[in-house]
Motif scaffolding. Sequence first.
Motif, PDB file in Angstrom:
ATOM      1  N   GLU A 267      59.637  -5.050 125.082  1.00 57.00           N
ATOM      2  CA  GLU A 267      59.465  -3.870 124.237  1.00 57.00           C
ATOM      3  C   GLU A 267      60.486  -2.777 124.550  1.00 57.00           C
ATOM      4  N   TRP A 268      61.193  -2.950 125.664  1.00 61.36           N
ATOM      5  CA  TRP A 268      62.182  -1.937 126.042  1.00 61.36           C
ATOM      6  C   TRP A 268      63.586  -2.538 125.996  1.00 61.36           C
ATOM      7  N   PHE A 269      64.239  -2.753 127.120  1.00 66.40           N
ATOM      8  CA  PHE A 269      65.598  -3.294 127.093  1.00 66.40           C
ATOM      9  C   PHE A 269      65.634  -4.762 126.686  1.00 66.40           C
ATOM     10  N   ASP A 270      64.552  -5.494 126.994  1.00 64.49           N
ATOM     11  CA  ASP A 270      64.538  -6.940 126.773  1.00 64.49           C
ATOM     12  C   ASP A 270      65.800  -7.548 127.393  1.00 64.49           C
ATOM     13  N   SER A 271      66.007  -7.261 128.664  1.00 65.08           N
ATOM     14  CA  SER A 271      67.266  -7.599 129.324  1.00 65.08           C
ATOM     15  C   SER A 271      67.485  -9.102 129.494  1.00 65.08           C
ATOM     16  N   LYS A 272      66.436  -9.899 129.379  1.00 67.62           N
ATOM     17  CA  LYS A 272      66.642 -11.349 129.434  1.00 67.62           C
ATOM     18  C   LYS A 272      67.362 -11.836 128.179  1.00 67.62           C
ATOM     19  N   THR A 273      67.035 -11.218 127.051  1.00 65.51           N
ATOM     20  CA  THR A 273      67.696 -11.589 125.791  1.00 65.51           C
ATOM     21  C   THR A 273      68.994 -10.829 125.599  1.00 65.51           C
ATOM     22  N   TYR A 274      68.973  -9.548 125.974  1.00 65.52           N
ATOM     23  CA  TYR A 274      70.154  -8.690 125.813  1.00 65.52           C
ATOM     24  C   TYR A 274      70.509  -8.090 127.180  1.00 65.52           C
ATOM     25  N   LEU A 299      77.939   2.363 120.336  1.00 65.99           N
ATOM     26  CA  LEU A 299      77.082   2.025 121.470  1.00 65.99           C
ATOM     27  C   LEU A 299      76.090   0.966 121.012  1.00 65.99           C
ATOM     28  N   THR A 300      76.077  -0.155 121.721  1.00 68.73           N
ATOM     29  CA  THR A 300      75.183  -1.257 121.374  1.00 68.73           C
ATOM     30  C   THR A 300      74.189  -1.483 122.491  1.00 68.73           C
ATOM     31  N   ILE A 301      72.901  -1.384 122.145  1.00 73.81           N
ATOM     32  CA  ILE A 301      71.815  -1.703 123.069  1.00 73.81           C
ATOM     33  C   ILE A 301      70.890  -2.667 122.339  1.00 73.81           C
ATOM     34  N   ARG A 302      70.453  -3.689 123.043  1.00 68.73           N
ATOM     35  CA  ARG A 302      69.724  -4.777 122.387  1.00 68.73           C
ATOM     36  C   ARG A 302      70.597  -5.303 121.251  1.00 68.73           C
ATOM     37  N   ASP A 303      70.050  -5.407 120.028  1.00 68.50           N
ATOM     38  CA  ASP A 303      70.842  -5.884 118.897  1.00 68.50           C
ATOM     39  C   ASP A 303      71.169  -4.754 117.925  1.00 68.50           C
ATOM     40  N   LYS A 304      71.096  -3.512 118.408  1.00 67.46           N
ATOM     41  CA  LYS A 304      71.369  -2.349 117.562  1.00 67.46           C
ATOM     42  C   LYS A 304      72.697  -1.704 117.962  1.00 67.46           C
ATOM     43  N   ILE A 330      70.933  10.581 123.058  1.00 67.06           N
ATOM     44  CA  ILE A 330      70.651   9.570 122.039  1.00 67.06           C
ATOM     45  C   ILE A 330      69.148   9.464 121.826  1.00 67.06           C
ATOM     46  N   ASN A 331      68.782   8.931 120.676  1.00 70.97           N
ATOM     47  CA  ASN A 331      67.385   8.648 120.371  1.00 70.97           C
ATOM     48  C   ASN A 331      67.137   7.178 120.678  1.00 70.97           C
ATOM     49  N   ARG A 332      66.286   6.902 121.651  1.00 70.57           N
ATOM     50  CA  ARG A 332      66.071   5.521 122.075  1.00 70.57           C
ATOM     51  C   ARG A 332      65.548   4.638 120.948  1.00 70.57           C
ATOM     52  N   LEU A 333      64.824   5.233 119.982  1.00 69.84           N
ATOM     53  CA  LEU A 333      64.258   4.447 118.890  1.00 69.84           C
ATOM     54  C   LEU A 333      65.342   3.915 117.963  1.00 69.84           C
ATOM     55  N   ASP A 334      66.515   4.578 117.938  1.00 67.23           N
ATOM     56  CA  ASP A 334      67.629   4.076 117.127  1.00 67.23           C
ATOM     57  C   ASP A 334      68.088   2.710 117.601  1.00 67.23           C
ATOM     58  N   TYR A 335      67.788   2.388 118.850  1.00 64.58           N
ATOM     59  CA  TYR A 335      68.222   1.123 119.442  1.00 64.58           C
ATOM     60  C   TYR A 335      67.059   0.144 119.633  1.00 64.58           C
ATOM     61  N   GLY A 336      65.888   0.503 119.088  1.00 60.33           N
ATOM     62  CA  GLY A 336      64.737  -0.377 119.230  1.00 60.33           C
ATOM     63  C   GLY A 336      64.188  -0.417 120.634  1.00 60.33           C
ATOM     64  N   VAL A 337      64.499   0.600 121.449  1.00 58.18           N
ATOM     65  CA  VAL A 337      64.040   0.650 122.846  1.00 58.18           C
ATOM     66  C   VAL A 337      62.712   1.404 122.915  1.00 58.18           C
ATOM     67  N   GLY A 338      61.655   0.742 123.354  1.00 62.50           N
ATOM     68  CA  GLY A 338      60.348   1.371 123.446  1.00 62.50           C
ATOM     69  C   GLY A 338      59.757   1.701 122.096  1.00 62.50           C
ATOM     70  N   ALA A 339      59.952   0.795 121.130  1.00 64.18           N
ATOM     71  CA  ALA A 339      59.375   1.016 119.800  1.00 64.18           C
ATOM     72  C   ALA A 339      57.906   0.595 119.802  1.00 64.18           C
ATOM     73  N   GLY A 340      57.277   0.606 118.649  1.00 66.59           N
ATOM     74  CA  GLY A 340      55.888   0.177 118.549  1.00 66.59           C
ATOM     75  C   GLY A 340      54.946   1.119 119.263  1.00 66.59           C
ATOM     76  N   LYS A 346      55.176  11.887 122.938  1.00 65.88           N
ATOM     77  CA  LYS A 346      54.307  12.505 123.935  1.00 65.88           C
ATOM     78  C   LYS A 346      54.108  11.583 125.135  1.00 65.88           C
ATOM     79  N   ASP A 347      54.197  10.288 124.892  1.00 67.12           N
ATOM     80  CA  ASP A 347      54.075   9.324 125.985  1.00 67.12           C
ATOM     81  C   ASP A 347      55.411   9.183 126.725  1.00 67.12           C
ATOM     82  N   VAL A 348      56.423   8.849 125.973  1.00 64.09           N
ATOM     83  CA  VAL A 348      57.780   8.752 126.528  1.00 64.09           C
ATOM     84  C   VAL A 348      58.725   9.445 125.551  1.00 64.09           C
ATOM     85  N   GLY A 349      59.471  10.417 126.036  1.00 61.13           N
ATOM     86  CA  GLY A 349      60.370  11.165 125.168  1.00 61.13           C
ATOM     87  C   GLY A 349      61.361  10.252 124.454  1.00 61.13           C
ATOM     88  N   THR A 350      61.602  10.535 123.181  1.00 56.69           N
ATOM     89  CA  THR A 350      62.538   9.703 122.418  1.00 56.69           C
ATOM     90  C   THR A 350      63.985  10.104 122.678  1.00 56.69           C
TER      91      THR A 350
END
Length: 363
Positions: A267-274, A299-304, A330-340, A346-350
Amino acid sequence: MQWRNTSENYGVVAKSFHWVIALLVIGLLGVGLYLESLDPSPLMFKVSFWHKSFGITVLALVVLRVLWRFTNTHPHSLPSHARWEKTLAKITHGLLYLALFVMPLSGWIMSSAKRFSVNVFGWFTLPDLVGESEQIGSIARSLHGYAAYTLIALIGLHFAGAIKHHVIDKDSTLRRMLPMVAVVLGLMIAPASAADAPIWVLQKDQSTIVVEGTQMGAPFKGGFKTFDGTIHFDAANLAASKADMTIDLASFDSASKDRDGSVQGAEWFDSKTYPQAKFVTDKFEAGAEAGSYVAHGTLTIRDKAVPVQVPFTLVIDDAGLATADGSITINRLDYGVGAGQWSNPKDVGTDVKVTIHIVAQKQ
């Protein structure tokens, strides 16, 4: 000169195999089509002799290339490559290798079945693989033709993919293999060359990438312990300057085992895949103040892959040691990091602040 591959780039040996085989195969395909138009004549037999000799050369080179491939490091896929691109690339390369074996072998079998032994450049004659057989010769001829047309289609697909990565994605896929022939091609399909811009060697023990964010409203700070890259920079020639940086996502350290372990998950970096993040510049421009610049890139993180602008200051001392300092939010959600379930700020800053401190020595 880099002979062997690294995890980032192809070495001279791999590049040489790639381009020599590619040029021979393209030439052989053209000659093969020409042979189909010839009636039996001295010219046909001469052309066939050279066609067979170079065909066997390709077979030998492909065998050597496969051996080199399995006894050497293979550069990883770029983080910007989508999963479907990686899958398609594996299928295409697998079929290319298969066709490169089938085509010369079927030609050798066809010649053997027709009692025309294969003589290689007048140096030696290969043993016949099969006895005289009109049926086997006909089957081998069909396989030879199918392999030829399959190769034409695969080469077209391979070329289209390389151009797509270079022109549309603007990543380093083509450049990793291209420098071997860049001079021959006159840099016609390569981007603006950084050949005239000095090379700067990253001083990893002095450089840092720091990340700042918030978790449940409380600030935290971390960073990446492992990163590398190539830097070409000349303040007087920004058009020839470029940088290509790679960050090992698994090296993230925020002094919290729980946090550091969880951010590697799917749900975050998924470092095994990326396993890596990537920053590749498109251009540099001078800032409003002396010694200030802006790096425009992706800037490319995951597949974004997201375009970004990184302002920084640069100081170069008399010994040729450069220190660059800059930051970007940067906005982490732009890269699919910690989505869902993690998308609530409020839980984790974007918003995540990334601060770079790069020290590099002029080569």
